[in-house]
Design a protein around this motif. Structure first.
Motif, PDB file in Angstrom:
ATOM      1  N   LEU A  77       0.823  -1.202   0.000  1.00 38.89           N
ATOM      2  CA  LEU A  77       0.000   0.000   0.000  1.00 38.89           C
ATOM      3  C   LEU A  77       0.859   1.255   0.000  1.00 38.89           C
ATOM      4  O   LEU A  77       0.584   2.209  -0.741  1.00 38.89           O
ATOM      5  CB  LEU A  77      -0.936  -0.005   1.213  1.00 38.89           C
ATOM      6  N   GLU A  78       1.899   1.267   0.805  1.00 40.83           N
ATOM      7  CA  GLU A  78       2.795   2.417   0.859  1.00 40.83           C
ATOM      8  C   GLU A  78       3.458   2.653  -0.507  1.00 40.83           C
ATOM      9  O   GLU A  78       3.510   3.783  -1.006  1.00 40.83           O
ATOM     10  CB  GLU A  78       3.861   2.191   1.927  1.00 40.83           C
ATOM     11  N   GLY A  79       3.959   1.598  -1.117  1.00 40.37           N
ATOM     12  CA  GLY A  79       4.585   1.721  -2.429  1.00 40.37           C
ATOM     13  C   GLY A  79       3.590   2.114  -3.510  1.00 40.37           C
ATOM     14  O   GLY A  79       3.908   2.907  -4.400  1.00 40.37           O
ATOM     15  N   LEU A  80       2.377   1.586  -3.419  1.00 42.34           N
ATOM     16  CA  LEU A  80       1.349   1.887  -4.411  1.00 42.34           C
ATOM     17  C   LEU A  80       0.906   3.341  -4.320  1.00 42.34           C
ATOM     18  O   LEU A  80       0.721   4.002  -5.345  1.00 42.34           O
ATOM     19  CB  LEU A  80       0.154   0.946  -4.210  1.00 42.34           C
ATOM     20  N   LYS A  81       0.760   3.864  -3.105  1.00 43.48           N
ATOM     21  CA  LYS A  81       0.413   5.284  -2.935  1.00 43.48           C
ATOM     22  C   LYS A  81       1.503   6.174  -3.508  1.00 43.48           C
ATOM     23  O   LYS A  81       1.225   7.158  -4.193  1.00 43.48           O
ATOM     24  CB  LYS A  81       0.199   5.599  -1.460  1.00 43.48           C
ATOM     25  N   SER A  82       2.741   5.829  -3.220  1.00 42.65           N
ATOM     26  CA  SER A  82       3.866   6.602  -3.743  1.00 42.65           C
ATOM     27  C   SER A  82       3.888   6.556  -5.268  1.00 42.65           C
ATOM     28  O   SER A  82       4.082   7.582  -5.931  1.00 42.65           O
ATOM     29  CB  SER A  82       5.170   6.053  -3.171  1.00 42.65           C
ATOM     30  N   TYR A  83       3.692   5.382  -5.831  1.00 40.69           N
ATOM     31  CA  TYR A  83       3.689   5.223  -7.284  1.00 40.69           C
ATOM     32  C   TYR A  83       2.545   6.001  -7.925  1.00 40.69           C
ATOM     33  O   TYR A  83       2.736   6.673  -8.943  1.00 40.69           O
ATOM     34  CB  TYR A  83       3.591   3.742  -7.651  1.00 40.69           C
ATOM     35  N   ASN A  84       1.347   5.938  -7.315  1.00 38.54           N
ATOM     36  CA  ASN A  84       0.196   6.669  -7.862  1.00 38.54           C
ATOM     37  C   ASN A  84       0.440   8.172  -7.839  1.00 38.54           C
ATOM     38  O   ASN A  84       0.077   8.889  -8.775  1.00 38.54           O
ATOM     39  CB  ASN A  84      -1.076   6.325  -7.101  1.00 38.54           C
ATOM     40  N   ASN A  85       1.065   8.685  -6.769  1.00 34.34           N
ATOM     41  CA  ASN A  85       1.390  10.109  -6.716  1.00 34.34           C
ATOM     42  C   ASN A  85       2.427  10.477  -7.768  1.00 34.34           C
ATOM     43  O   ASN A  85       2.340  11.538  -8.386  1.00 34.34           O
ATOM     44  CB  ASN A  85       1.889  10.504  -5.327  1.00 34.34           C
ATOM     45  N   ASN A  86       3.429   9.624  -7.960  1.00 37.60           N
ATOM     46  CA  ASN A  86       4.451   9.894  -8.972  1.00 37.60           C
ATOM     47  C   ASN A  86       3.845   9.929 -10.374  1.00 37.60           C
ATOM     48  O   ASN A  86       4.217  10.759 -11.200  1.00 37.60           O
ATOM     49  CB  ASN A  86       5.562   8.854  -8.907  1.00 37.60           C
ATOM     50  N   VAL A  87       2.904   9.043 -10.641  1.00 41.02           N
ATOM     51  CA  VAL A  87       2.235   9.037 -11.943  1.00 41.02           C
ATOM     52  C   VAL A  87       1.354  10.283 -12.079  1.00 41.02           C
ATOM     53  O   VAL A  87       1.339  10.934 -13.129  1.00 41.02           O
ATOM     54  CB  VAL A  87       1.402   7.751 -12.120  1.00 41.02           C
ATOM     55  N   LYS A  88       0.666  10.616 -11.015  1.00 38.41           N
ATOM     56  CA  LYS A  88      -0.260  11.756 -11.043  1.00 38.41           C
ATOM     57  C   LYS A  88       0.468  13.065 -11.335  1.00 38.41           C
ATOM     58  O   LYS A  88      -0.022  13.909 -12.089  1.00 38.41           O
ATOM     59  CB  LYS A  88      -0.985  11.836  -9.699  1.00 38.41           C
ATOM     60  N   TYR A  89       1.635  13.248 -10.734  1.00 39.31           N
ATOM     61  CA  TYR A  89       2.367  14.499 -10.894  1.00 39.31           C
ATOM     62  C   TYR A  89       3.456  14.431 -11.956  1.00 39.31           C
ATOM     63  O   TYR A  89       4.233  15.359 -12.099  1.00 39.31           O
ATOM     64  CB  TYR A  89       2.949  14.931  -9.551  1.00 39.31           C
ATOM     65  N   GLY A  90       3.538  13.347 -12.698  1.00 43.09           N
ATOM     66  CA  GLY A  90       4.426  13.266 -13.840  1.00 43.09           C
ATOM     67  C   GLY A  90       5.864  12.896 -13.536  1.00 43.09           C
ATOM     68  O   GLY A  90       6.740  13.084 -14.378  1.00 43.09           O
ATOM     69  N   LEU A 106      -8.159   1.082  -7.526  1.00 44.16           N
ATOM     70  CA  LEU A 106      -8.999   0.024  -6.963  1.00 44.16           C
ATOM     71  C   LEU A 106      -8.194  -0.852  -6.012  1.00 44.16           C
ATOM     72  O   LEU A 106      -8.666  -1.194  -4.919  1.00 44.16           O
ATOM     73  CB  LEU A 106      -9.593  -0.823  -8.088  1.00 44.16           C
ATOM     74  N   PHE A 107      -6.974  -1.211  -6.424  1.00 43.93           N
ATOM     75  CA  PHE A 107      -6.108  -2.005  -5.553  1.00 43.93           C
ATOM     76  C   PHE A 107      -5.804  -1.253  -4.266  1.00 43.93           C
ATOM     77  O   PHE A 107      -5.835  -1.822  -3.177  1.00 43.93           O
ATOM     78  CB  PHE A 107      -4.796  -2.355  -6.268  1.00 43.93           C
ATOM     79  N   GLU A 108      -5.496   0.025  -4.386  1.00 47.56           N
ATOM     80  CA  GLU A 108      -5.176   0.835  -3.214  1.00 47.56           C
ATOM     81  C   GLU A 108      -6.358   0.874  -2.243  1.00 47.56           C
ATOM     82  O   GLU A 108      -6.194   0.661  -1.042  1.00 47.56           O
ATOM     83  CB  GLU A 108      -4.820   2.253  -3.677  1.00 47.56           C
ATOM     84  N   GLU A 109      -7.552   1.109  -2.755  1.00 42.48           N
ATOM     85  CA  GLU A 109      -8.746   1.158  -1.916  1.00 42.48           C
ATOM     86  C   GLU A 109      -9.027  -0.196  -1.270  1.00 42.48           C
ATOM     87  O   GLU A 109      -9.372  -0.275  -0.083  1.00 42.48           O
ATOM     88  CB  GLU A 109      -9.953   1.598  -2.728  1.00 42.48           C
ATOM     89  N   GLU A 110      -8.898  -1.276  -2.038  1.00 44.75           N
ATOM     90  CA  GLU A 110      -9.190  -2.614  -1.517  1.00 44.75           C
ATOM     91  C   GLU A 110      -8.214  -3.003  -0.406  1.00 44.75           C
ATOM     92  O   GLU A 110      -8.608  -3.604   0.590  1.00 44.75           O
ATOM     93  CB  GLU A 110      -9.155  -3.635  -2.644  1.00 44.75           C
ATOM     94  N   ILE A 111      -6.949  -2.661  -0.570  1.00 42.77           N
ATOM     95  CA  ILE A 111      -5.954  -2.969   0.472  1.00 42.77           C
ATOM     96  C   ILE A 111      -6.260  -2.171   1.726  1.00 42.77           C
ATOM     97  O   ILE A 111      -6.187  -2.703   2.845  1.00 42.77           O
ATOM     98  CB  ILE A 111      -4.533  -2.709  -0.048  1.00 42.77           C
ATOM     99  N   GLU A 112      -6.629  -0.891   1.578  1.00 41.31           N
ATOM    100  CA  GLU A 112      -6.979  -0.074   2.739  1.00 41.31           C
ATOM    101  C   GLU A 112      -8.190  -0.650   3.474  1.00 41.31           C
ATOM    102  O   GLU A 112      -8.210  -0.718   4.702  1.00 41.31           O
ATOM    103  CB  GLU A 112      -7.256   1.363   2.323  1.00 41.31           C
ATOM    104  N   VAL A 113      -9.201  -1.066   2.716  1.00 45.85           N
ATOM    105  CA  VAL A 113     -10.401  -1.653   3.326  1.00 45.85           C
ATOM    106  C   VAL A 113     -10.045  -2.924   4.090  1.00 45.85           C
ATOM    107  O   VAL A 113     -10.493  -3.140   5.217  1.00 45.85           O
ATOM    108  CB  VAL A 113     -11.465  -1.942   2.240  1.00 45.85           C
ATOM    109  N   ARG A 114      -9.202  -3.770   3.499  1.00 49.12           N
ATOM    110  CA  ARG A 114      -8.819  -5.031   4.143  1.00 49.12           C
ATOM    111  C   ARG A 114      -8.038  -4.767   5.440  1.00 49.12           C
ATOM    112  O   ARG A 114      -8.286  -5.404   6.452  1.00 49.12           O
ATOM    113  CB  ARG A 114      -7.992  -5.874   3.167  1.00 49.12           C
ATOM    114  N   LEU A 115      -7.104  -3.818   5.403  1.00 53.10           N
ATOM    115  CA  LEU A 115      -6.322  -3.506   6.600  1.00 53.10           C
ATOM    116  C   LEU A 115      -7.196  -2.892   7.692  1.00 53.10           C
ATOM    117  O   LEU A 115      -7.045  -3.221   8.874  1.00 53.10           O
ATOM    118  CB  LEU A 115      -5.160  -2.573   6.255  1.00 53.10           C
ATOM    119  N   ASN A 116      -8.124  -2.008   7.318  1.00 53.78           N
ATOM    120  CA  ASN A 116      -9.038  -1.421   8.307  1.00 53.78           C
ATOM    121  C   ASN A 116      -9.927  -2.485   8.930  1.00 53.78           C
ATOM    122  O   ASN A 116     -10.184  -2.462  10.136  1.00 53.78           O
ATOM    123  CB  ASN A 116      -9.902  -0.331   7.664  1.00 53.78           C
TER     124      ASN A 116
END
Length: 127
Positions: A77-90, A106-116
């Motif tokens: 999740l940590e790596g995916l959030k970082s990657y999504n931000n890097n893609v978002k800001y170019g 979708l993966f990011e949201e699903e992992i967050e839901v599972r951890l919560n």
């Protein structure tokens, strides 16, 4: 799930006990080295590529998220959030289609839901 009928001879009570049949997740396939981390794979399995604690590339399928341990999910999740931000800001030069961006979110949201969910279950067990 497999249900087994259990009889407690000391109390004389018949009950049903759950026996969970868990299978190991599909985590690798031949040729995985060719893919970048957090890239989407469609063949031979459908999922994303992540790195485990030993820095080896593995596959996480959406339908198998519940089989991974919390440490793996948190790291991914940590790596995916970082990657999504890097893609978002170019910062990442890789062009992603709208479907791929949606799939990563979708993966990011699903992992967050599972951890919560797991954190909530642990809090309830303490009480």
């Amino acid at each position: 799930m497999i249900w087994e009928r259990v009889h407690d001879f000391q109390l004389g009570i018949k009950s049903y006990q759950q026996k969970i049949n868990l299978t190991a997740p599909t985590i690798t396939f031949p040729g995985i080295e060719e893919y970048d981390v957090f890239s989407i794979v469609y063949e031979p399995v459908h999922g994303i590529i992540y790195t485990n604690s030993k820095k080896e590339k593995r596959v996480m399928r959406h339908s198998e998220i519940h089989k991974f341990c919390d440490a793996t999910l948190r790291r991914t999740l940590e790596g995916l959030k970082s990657y999504n931000n890097n893609v978002k800001y170019g910062y990442v030069q890789k062009e992603l289609t709208n479907d791929e961006v949606e799939f990563l979110n979708l993966f990011e949201e699903e992992i967050e839901v599972r951890l919560n969910y797991r954190d909530q279950m642990r809090r309830w067990e303490k009480n």
